[in-house]
Design an enzyme around this catalytic site. Sequence first.
Site, PDB file in Angstrom:
ATOM      1  N   THR A  13       0.809  -1.223   0.000  1.00  0.00           N
ATOM      2  CA  THR A  13       0.000   0.000   0.000  1.00  0.00           C
ATOM      3  C   THR A  13       0.843   1.275   0.000  1.00  0.00           C
ATOM      4  O   THR A  13       0.314   2.366  -0.200  1.00  0.00           O
ATOM      5  CB  THR A  13      -0.909   0.023   1.255  1.00  0.00           C
ATOM      6  OG1 THR A  13      -0.082  -0.270   2.393  1.00  0.00           O
ATOM      7  CG2 THR A  13      -2.020  -1.003   1.151  1.00  0.00           C
ATOM      8  N   GLY A  14       2.159   1.152   0.226  1.00  0.00           N
ATOM      9  CA  GLY A  14       3.020   2.332   0.317  1.00  0.00           C
ATOM     10  C   GLY A  14       3.489   2.826  -1.044  1.00  0.00           C
ATOM     11  O   GLY A  14       3.105   2.298  -2.083  1.00  0.00           O
ATOM     12  N   VAL A  16       6.518   2.728  -2.500  1.00  0.00           N
ATOM     13  CA  VAL A  16       7.309   1.771  -3.286  1.00  0.00           C
ATOM     14  C   VAL A  16       6.439   0.566  -3.646  1.00  0.00           C
ATOM     15  O   VAL A  16       6.502   0.044  -4.759  1.00  0.00           O
ATOM     16  CB  VAL A  16       8.586   1.337  -2.521  1.00  0.00           C
ATOM     17  CG1 VAL A  16       9.379   0.326  -3.328  1.00  0.00           C
ATOM     18  CG2 VAL A  16       9.457   2.551  -2.210  1.00  0.00           C
ATOM     19  N   CYS A 158      18.523   4.390  -3.302  1.00  0.00           N
ATOM     20  CA  CYS A 158      18.171   5.126  -4.523  1.00  0.00           C
ATOM     21  C   CYS A 158      19.189   6.204  -4.884  1.00  0.00           C
ATOM     22  O   CYS A 158      19.420   6.482  -6.063  1.00  0.00           O
ATOM     23  CB  CYS A 158      16.787   5.749  -4.362  1.00  0.00           C
ATOM     24  SG  CYS A 158      16.556   6.592  -2.791  1.00  0.00           S
ATOM     25  N   SER A 187       9.482  11.886  -3.433  1.00  0.00           N
ATOM     26  CA  SER A 187       8.933  10.513  -3.448  1.00  0.00           C
ATOM     27  C   SER A 187       9.900   9.549  -2.771  1.00  0.00           C
ATOM     28  O   SER A 187       9.490   8.471  -2.338  1.00  0.00           O
ATOM     29  CB  SER A 187       8.631  10.046  -4.870  1.00  0.00           C
ATOM     30  OG  SER A 187       9.785  10.107  -5.673  1.00  0.00           O
ATOM     31  N   LYS A 213      24.892   6.167   3.551  1.00  0.00           N
ATOM     32  CA  LYS A 213      24.537   5.177   2.519  1.00  0.00           C
ATOM     33  C   LYS A 213      25.158   5.555   1.181  1.00  0.00           C
ATOM     34  O   LYS A 213      25.679   4.711   0.458  1.00  0.00           O
ATOM     35  CB  LYS A 213      23.012   5.103   2.354  1.00  0.00           C
ATOM     36  CG  LYS A 213      22.289   4.490   3.534  1.00  0.00           C
ATOM     37  CD  LYS A 213      20.781   4.553   3.305  1.00  0.00           C
ATOM     38  CE  LYS A 213      20.026   4.155   4.548  1.00  0.00           C
ATOM     39  NZ  LYS A 213      18.607   4.498   4.488  1.00  0.00           N
ATOM     40  N   ARG A 244      17.273  17.483   0.090  1.00  0.00           N
ATOM     41  CA  ARG A 244      15.895  17.258  -0.406  1.00  0.00           C
ATOM     42  C   ARG A 244      15.455  18.498  -1.191  1.00  0.00           C
ATOM     43  O   ARG A 244      15.582  19.631  -0.696  1.00  0.00           O
ATOM     44  CB  ARG A 244      14.964  17.027   0.783  1.00  0.00           C
ATOM     45  CG  ARG A 244      13.589  16.602   0.390  1.00  0.00           C
ATOM     46  CD  ARG A 244      13.504  15.186  -0.110  1.00  0.00           C
ATOM     47  NE  ARG A 244      13.653  14.207   0.947  1.00  0.00           N
ATOM     48  CZ  ARG A 244      13.897  12.909   0.728  1.00  0.00           C
ATOM     49  NH1 ARG A 244      14.026  12.440  -0.499  1.00  0.00           N
ATOM     50  NH2 ARG A 244      14.023  12.076   1.734  1.00  0.00           N
ATOM     51  N   HIS A 251      16.252  11.641  -8.725  1.00  0.00           N
ATOM     52  CA  HIS A 251      17.382  12.112  -7.921  1.00  0.00           C
ATOM     53  C   HIS A 251      18.498  12.554  -8.868  1.00  0.00           C
ATOM     54  O   HIS A 251      18.940  11.789  -9.727  1.00  0.00           O
ATOM     55  CB  HIS A 251      17.927  10.991  -7.032  1.00  0.00           C
ATOM     56  CG  HIS A 251      17.042  10.611  -5.883  1.00  0.00           C
ATOM     57  ND1 HIS A 251      15.886  11.271  -5.540  1.00  0.00           N
ATOM     58  CD2 HIS A 251      17.178   9.611  -4.962  1.00  0.00           C
ATOM     59  CE1 HIS A 251      15.342  10.698  -4.473  1.00  0.00           C
ATOM     60  NE2 HIS A 251      16.101   9.689  -4.112  1.00  0.00           N
ATOM     61  N   THR A 337      12.184   5.987  -7.654  1.00  0.00           N
ATOM     62  CA  THR A 337      11.292   4.878  -7.256  1.00  0.00           C
ATOM     63  C   THR A 337      11.238   3.781  -8.318  1.00  0.00           C
ATOM     64  O   THR A 337      10.709   2.709  -8.056  1.00  0.00           O
ATOM     65  CB  THR A 337       9.852   5.343  -6.901  1.00  0.00           C
ATOM     66  OG1 THR A 337       9.246   5.874  -8.067  1.00  0.00           O
ATOM     67  CG2 THR A 337       9.846   6.352  -5.787  1.00  0.00           C
TER      68      THR A 337
HETATM   69  N1  LIG Z   1      10.335   5.837  -1.496  1.00  0.00           N
HETATM   70  C1  LIG Z   1      11.508   5.468  -2.021  1.00  0.00           C
HETATM   71  O1  LIG Z   1      11.951   5.975  -3.066  1.00  0.00           O
HETATM   72  C2  LIG Z   1      12.354   4.413  -1.341  1.00  0.00           C
HETATM   73  C3  LIG Z   1      13.537   4.046  -1.966  1.00  0.00           C
HETATM   74  C4  LIG Z   1      14.316   3.034  -1.402  1.00  0.00           C
HETATM   75  C5  LIG Z   1      13.913   2.437  -0.230  1.00  0.00           C
HETATM   76  N2  LIG Z   1      12.755   2.825   0.386  1.00  0.00           N
HETATM   77  C6  LIG Z   1      12.372   2.082   1.612  1.00  0.00           C
HETATM   78  O2  LIG Z   1      11.260   1.242   1.284  1.00  0.00           O
HETATM   79  C7  LIG Z   1      10.380   1.126   2.421  1.00  0.00           C
HETATM   80  C8  LIG Z   1       9.014   1.582   2.018  1.00  0.00           C
HETATM   81  O3  LIG Z   1       9.089   2.958   1.630  1.00  0.00           O
HETATM   82  P1  LIG Z   1       7.815   3.765   1.137  1.00  0.00           P
HETATM   83  O4  LIG Z   1       8.332   5.076   0.708  1.00  0.00           O
HETATM   84  O5  LIG Z   1       7.028   2.947   0.182  1.00  0.00           O
HETATM   85  O6  LIG Z   1       7.000   3.886   2.539  1.00  0.00           O
HETATM   86  P2  LIG Z   1       5.436   4.125   2.764  1.00  0.00           P
HETATM   87  O7  LIG Z   1       4.819   4.781   1.592  1.00  0.00           O
HETATM   88  O8  LIG Z   1       5.319   4.763   4.100  1.00  0.00           O
HETATM   89  O9  LIG Z   1       4.825   2.614   2.852  1.00  0.00           O
HETATM   90  C9  LIG Z   1       5.070   1.794   3.932  1.00  0.00           C
HETATM   91  C10 LIG Z   1       4.416   0.408   3.764  1.00  0.00           C
HETATM   92  O10 LIG Z   1       4.758  -0.365   4.926  1.00  0.00           O
HETATM   93  C11 LIG Z   1       3.567  -0.744   5.623  1.00  0.00           C
HETATM   94  N3  LIG Z   1       3.786  -0.655   7.069  1.00  0.00           N
HETATM   95  C12 LIG Z   1       4.016   0.457   7.805  1.00  0.00           C
HETATM   96  N4  LIG Z   1       4.142   0.136   9.113  1.00  0.00           N
HETATM   97  C13 LIG Z   1       3.994  -1.204   9.204  1.00  0.00           C
HETATM   98  C14 LIG Z   1       3.989  -2.133  10.263  1.00  0.00           C
HETATM   99  N5  LIG Z   1       4.186  -1.734  11.528  1.00  0.00           N
HETATM  100  N6  LIG Z   1       3.788  -3.440  10.000  1.00  0.00           N
HETATM  101  C15 LIG Z   1       3.601  -3.863   8.725  1.00  0.00           C
HETATM  102  N7  LIG Z   1       3.591  -3.020   7.658  1.00  0.00           N
HETATM  103  C16 LIG Z   1       3.775  -1.709   7.894  1.00  0.00           C
HETATM  104  C17 LIG Z   1       2.496   0.235   5.172  1.00  0.00           C
HETATM  105  O11 LIG Z   1       1.212  -0.381   5.330  1.00  0.00           O
HETATM  106  P3  LIG Z   1      -0.107   0.504   5.680  1.00  0.00           P
HETATM  107  O12 LIG Z   1      -0.525   1.191   4.437  1.00  0.00           O
HETATM  108  O13 LIG Z   1      -1.069  -0.549   6.110  1.00  0.00           O
HETATM  109  O14 LIG Z   1       0.278   1.450   6.774  1.00  0.00           O
HETATM  110  C18 LIG Z   1       2.897   0.445   3.708  1.00  0.00           C
HETATM  111  O15 LIG Z   1       2.434  -0.628   2.932  1.00  0.00           O
HETATM  112  C19 LIG Z   1      11.014   1.964   3.526  1.00  0.00           C
HETATM  113  O16 LIG Z   1      11.764   1.122   4.374  1.00  0.00           O
HETATM  114  C20 LIG Z   1      11.916   2.946   2.774  1.00  0.00           C
HETATM  115  O17 LIG Z   1      12.993   3.339   3.569  1.00  0.00           O
HETATM  116  C21 LIG Z   1      11.961   3.787  -0.156  1.00  0.00           C
END
Ligand SMILES: NC(=O)c1ccc[n+]([C@@H]2O[C@H](COP(=O)([O-])OP(=O)(O)OC[C@H]3O[C@@H](n4cnc5c(N)ncnc54)[C@H](OP(=O)(O)O)[C@@H]3O)[C@@H](O)[C@H]2O)c1
Length: 362
Positions: A13-14, A16, A158, A187, A213, A244, A251, A337
């Site tokens: 749902t997030g 990524v 990223c 993002s 990183k 940012r 990026h 992303t």
């Molecule tokens: N955005 C980027 O470009 C990027 C790049 C590289 C790495 N990342 C990493 O990828 C991960 C996800 O990033 P995002 O930007 O997609 O984050 P996000 O939009 O906040 O999405 C987080 C996801 O994790 C779930 N979640 C949150 N808390 C949880 C819990 N306690 N137990 C189980 N599931 C949980 C959420 O579910 P609900 O919807 O149910 O809350 C949602 O599906 C992070 O660790 C981030 O550091 C992100």
Amino acid sequence: MEKKLKVGVLGATGMVGQRFISLLENHPWYEVVTMAASPRSAGKTYEEAVGDRWKMTTPMPEAVKKLTVMNVNEVEKVAASVDFVFSAVDMTKEEIKAIEEAYAKTETPVVSNNSAHRWTPDVPMVVPEINPEHFEVIKDQRKRLGTERGFIAVKPNCSIQSYAPVLTAWKEFEPYEVVATTYQAISGAGKTFKDWPEMEGNIIPYIGGEEEKSEQEPLRLWGKVENGEIVKANEPVITCQCIRVPVLNGHTAAVFVKFRKKPTKEELIERLVSFKGLPQELELPSAPKQFIQYLNEDNRPQVTMDVDFEHGMGVSIGRLREDTVYDYKFVGLSHNTVRGAAGGAVLCAELLTAQGYIQAKS
Ligand SMILES: NC(=O)c1ccc[n+]([C@@H]2O[C@H](COP(=O)([O-])OP(=O)(O)OC[C@H]3O[C@@H](n4cnc5c(N)ncnc54)[C@H](OP(=O)(O)O)[C@@H]3O)[C@@H](O)[C@H]2O)c1
């Protein structure tokens, strides 16, 4: 592939997770059958769970709208429904480490976007064009985990995708000192301007944990496999500032480099545009045909014009010129992303599938 592999997305749902769902729509080898997220979303249809949080510019795929979201923590139940999973959950580092290992121990390969396991010595962190040979530590990881097919593989942060491929293409000239400044999209923090209006017209000179990183992860990509572990390289040393900026996707990095064997500008450009790896040789479904493009115009790469080069899987470089303090400087751009997160993980999975590490469970 005769039958598509069944895929689960953890954190579906997030930001990524949504990118995974979009990229996997109509994938020739994979079908998303299971989506999991926090207990807040579990039990709802994907459409209900995401609600007004859909952040992609393309519509939510019809095939996933009515699927019921599962609870990421119900490992056995989720694992039983899939051949492998992509991980993009946002939990604490310790929780992510534990849950990804728990999935691997159910004999479910995990291809992760998270940073939790990037420094676990027997977990490969791979950009398929740069260090596919690191997958060989999977056999040692399986021994440690006591699994036959389960394992964890990760992709790097990223921020490094706008310059690490470039420095790899220039390896023969022995780059030894690098200064980089990254200008990172919102993002990357899982946000859009709707969620983060304070970013409009603003710059924030801090992204937690990102500089370390950006400095260290390229060294692990260039590391060697020794006794079943990845030992990081020592050079080139990299110092980085991460900022940012008010950009949605993409990026940018402004980079200075010193070489032991200083090349000509023509040689550097030639190495960039001819740089290829296994994904191109094997013609993997998500592989960009051209991994790195060089743009001659003085005002390129630009986010709005170039971020979607090769569907977001390519890297755009420009403004390569000699410098008065360093040998050369350039500007790089990549999609954070796509190549930097979900797309990079999908390409890793495709190579792992092509090499037989990921297979159907039955
Ligand atoms: N955005 C980027 O470009 C990027 C790049 C590289 C790495 N990342 C990493 O990828 C991960 C996800 O990033 P995002 O930007 O997609 O984050 P996000 O939009 O906040 O999405 C987080 C996801 O994790 C779930 N979640 C949150 N808390 C949880 C819990 N306690 N137990 C189980 N599931 C949980 C959420 O579910 P609900 O919807 O149910 O809350 C949602 O599906 C992070 O660790 C981030 O550091 C992100």
